[in-house]
Design a protein around this motif. Structure first.
Motif, mmCIF file in Angstrom:
data_model
loop_
_atom_site.group_PDB
_atom_site.id
_atom_site.type_symbol
_atom_site.label_atom_id
_atom_site.label_comp_id
_atom_site.label_asym_id
_atom_site.label_seq_id
_atom_site.Cartn_x
_atom_site.Cartn_y
_atom_site.Cartn_z
ATOM 1 N N GLY A 70 12.513 4.319 -13.801
ATOM 2 C CA GLY A 70 12.782 3.285 -12.809
ATOM 3 C C GLY A 70 12.535 3.696 -11.379
ATOM 4 N N TYR A 71 13.287 4.667 -10.862
ATOM 5 C CA TYR A 71 13.125 5.026 -9.458
ATOM 6 C C TYR A 71 11.854 5.836 -9.227
ATOM 7 N N GLY A 72 11.426 6.593 -10.218
ATOM 8 C CA GLY A 72 10.158 7.293 -10.089
ATOM 9 C C GLY A 72 9.010 6.324 -9.887
ATOM 10 N N TYR A 73 9.033 5.222 -10.627
ATOM 11 C CA TYR A 73 7.995 4.202 -10.480
ATOM 12 C C TYR A 73 8.071 3.561 -9.099
ATOM 13 N N TYR A 74 9.269 3.272 -8.650
ATOM 14 C CA TYR A 74 9.458 2.690 -7.314
ATOM 15 C C TYR A 74 8.866 3.608 -6.242
ATOM 16 N N THR A 75 9.153 4.904 -6.342
ATOM 17 C CA THR A 75 8.639 5.849 -5.358
ATOM 18 C C THR A 75 7.121 5.973 -5.453
ATOM 19 N N ASP A 76 6.571 5.936 -6.672
ATOM 20 C CA ASP A 76 5.115 5.951 -6.831
ATOM 21 C C ASP A 76 4.474 4.819 -6.041
ATOM 22 N N GLN A 77 5.031 3.622 -6.189
ATOM 23 C CA GLN A 77 4.460 2.450 -5.537
ATOM 24 C C GLN A 77 4.622 2.528 -4.017
ATOM 25 N N GLN A 78 5.763 2.981 -3.562
ATOM 26 C CA GLN A 78 6.006 3.098 -2.122
ATOM 27 C C GLN A 78 5.075 4.151 -1.507
ATOM 28 N N GLU A 79 4.927 5.279 -2.194
ATOM 29 C CA GLU A 79 4.034 6.325 -1.701
ATOM 30 C C GLU A 79 2.601 5.812 -1.593
ATOM 31 N N ALA A 80 2.143 5.106 -2.626
ATOM 32 C CA ALA A 80 0.775 4.591 -2.612
ATOM 33 C C ALA A 80 0.567 3.615 -1.452
ATOM 34 N N ALA A 81 1.557 2.755 -1.210
ATOM 35 C CA ALA A 81 1.442 1.787 -0.120
ATOM 36 C C ALA A 81 1.391 2.477 1.234
ATOM 37 N N LEU A 82 2.220 3.501 1.418
ATOM 38 C CA LEU A 82 2.226 4.237 2.686
ATOM 39 C C LEU A 82 0.911 4.972 2.898
ATOM 40 N N ARG A 83 0.403 5.627 1.876
ATOM 41 C CA ARG A 83 -0.850 6.369 2.016
ATOM 42 C C ARG A 83 -2.002 5.416 2.352
ATOM 43 N N GLY A 97 9.659 15.522 -5.235
ATOM 44 C CA GLY A 97 10.457 14.761 -6.189
ATOM 45 C C GLY A 97 10.385 13.289 -5.851
ATOM 46 N N ASN A 98 11.525 12.668 -5.620
ATOM 47 C CA ASN A 98 11.553 11.265 -5.224
ATOM 48 C C ASN A 98 11.862 11.091 -3.736
ATOM 49 N N ASP A 99 11.724 12.166 -2.966
ATOM 50 C CA ASP A 99 11.882 12.096 -1.512
ATOM 51 C C ASP A 99 10.511 11.968 -0.854
ATOM 52 N N LEU A 100 10.382 11.038 0.083
ATOM 53 C CA LEU A 100 9.157 10.883 0.855
ATOM 54 C C LEU A 100 9.429 11.238 2.306
ATOM 55 N N LYS A 101 8.462 11.896 2.935
ATOM 56 C CA LYS A 101 8.586 12.265 4.341
ATOM 57 C C LYS A 101 7.313 11.844 5.068
ATOM 58 N N LEU A 132 8.242 -0.520 4.735
ATOM 59 C CA LEU A 132 9.696 -0.369 4.614
ATOM 60 C C LEU A 132 10.373 -1.700 4.300
ATOM 61 N N LYS A 133 9.799 -2.785 4.772
ATOM 62 C CA LYS A 133 10.370 -4.109 4.456
ATOM 63 C C LYS A 133 10.032 -4.514 3.030
ATOM 64 N N GLU A 134 8.859 -4.111 2.554
ATOM 65 C CA GLU A 134 8.487 -4.425 1.172
ATOM 66 C C GLU A 134 9.303 -3.594 0.188
ATOM 67 N N PHE A 135 9.489 -2.322 0.512
ATOM 68 C CA PHE A 135 10.287 -1.410 -0.321
ATOM 69 C C PHE A 135 11.583 -1.141 0.444
ATOM 70 N N ASP A 136 12.573 -1.975 0.191
ATOM 71 C CA ASP A 136 13.757 -1.989 1.051
ATOM 72 C C ASP A 136 14.983 -1.330 0.435
ATOM 73 N N GLU A 137 14.787 -0.463 -0.567
ATOM 74 C CA GLU A 137 15.937 0.187 -1.203
ATOM 75 C C GLU A 137 16.305 1.513 -0.545
ATOM 76 N N ASN A 138 15.353 2.150 0.155
ATOM 77 C CA ASN A 138 15.616 3.483 0.705
ATOM 78 C C ASN A 138 16.411 3.432 1.999
ATOM 79 N N PRO A 139 17.353 4.341 2.184
ATOM 80 C CA PRO A 139 17.818 4.619 3.540
ATOM 81 C C PRO A 139 16.709 5.321 4.309
ATOM 82 N N VAL A 140 16.655 5.108 5.616
ATOM 83 C CA VAL A 140 15.599 5.671 6.461
ATOM 84 C C VAL A 140 16.246 6.584 7.503
ATOM 85 N N GLU A 141 15.895 7.850 7.483
ATOM 86 C CA GLU A 141 16.406 8.815 8.453
ATOM 87 C C GLU A 141 15.274 9.201 9.399
#
Length: 215
Positions: A70-83, A97-101, A132-141
């Motif tokens: 579940g969350y791995g897939y979410y992060t895959d999609q978010q990473e692809a969109a950002l790149r 892992g599932n952290d993006l920077k 970030l609006k499309e993938f709105d589950e992450n806290p943003v630091e």
């Protein structure tokens, strides 16, 4: 016991097929969605097998795999969109892992000794905000960083104001305010030597950390 081992062995084959080629680095790595799905499948297979033999192991593997991915897939999609959106902008996307920077170099974000975002960087931050609006589950630091030139007090203040500027811009672009925190790290977290011009340039940056939401 033989049936349980067979189920676990099947899951092992799933994990063995996790290797993919990163299109950005050309390196072999484990696909995150498959990895976490495989781990979930393994756990499900063990539990299901202990309870109901072969049929239970297979059902447990399926359910465990879906939950684990579940969350791995979410992060895959978010990473692809950002790149995709940040390609060629100078902003780096790193994943652990599932952290993006997101690493935003100081030379493209702010003028020297300023905390006003350069107008040429508005569109880049706007692209970040869209994702970030499309993938709105992450806290943003948001974290501001400086090199070690000048007083530590000045650098701490400047880095915090720069982080605040980026955070405020993201909120103005529609990213939910409660998701965002910011602080200044000043010169305390260098990623290169402050003894060289090139190293100091790398240390002057703003980072966005996207981590899994607290459970």
């Amino acid at each position: 016991m033989i049936k349980q081992i067979a189920a676990i062995s099947l899951t092992g084959l799933l994990l063995a097929g996790c290797q993919t080629t990163n299109p950005y680095t050309g390196e072999q790595e484990v696909n995150k969605t498959t990895k976490y799905g495989g781990v979930g499948a393994l756990a499900g297979a063990v539990v299901g097998g202990l309870a109901n033999g072969k049929k239970g192991a297979l059902a447990g593997a399926a359910l465990g795999g879906a939950a684990g991915a579940g969350y791995g897939y979410y992060t895959d999609q978010q990473e692809a969109a950002l790149r995709q959106r940040l390609q060629g902008t100078g902003v780096q996307v790193q994943r652990t892992g599932n952290d993006l920077k997101l690493i935003m170099p100081g030379n493209i974000t702010f003028a020297t000794n300023s905390y006003n975002i350069q107008s040429s960087f508005y569109s880049v931050l706007g692209s970040v905000a869209l994702v970030l609006k499309e993938f709105d589950e992450n806290p943003v630091e948001v974290v501001g960083h400086t090199d070690s030139t000048g007083s530590r007090q000045h650098n701490m203040g400047l880095s915090e104001k720069r982080a605040q500027s980026v955070a405020s811009y993201l909120v103005n672009q529609g990213v939910a305010g409660p998701r965002i925190t910011y602080f200044g790290a000043g010169p305390d977290q260098p990623i290169a030597s402050n003894g060289t011009k090139q190293g100091r340039a790398l240390n002057r940056r703003v980072e966005l950390n996207l981590r899994p939401p607290a459970q």
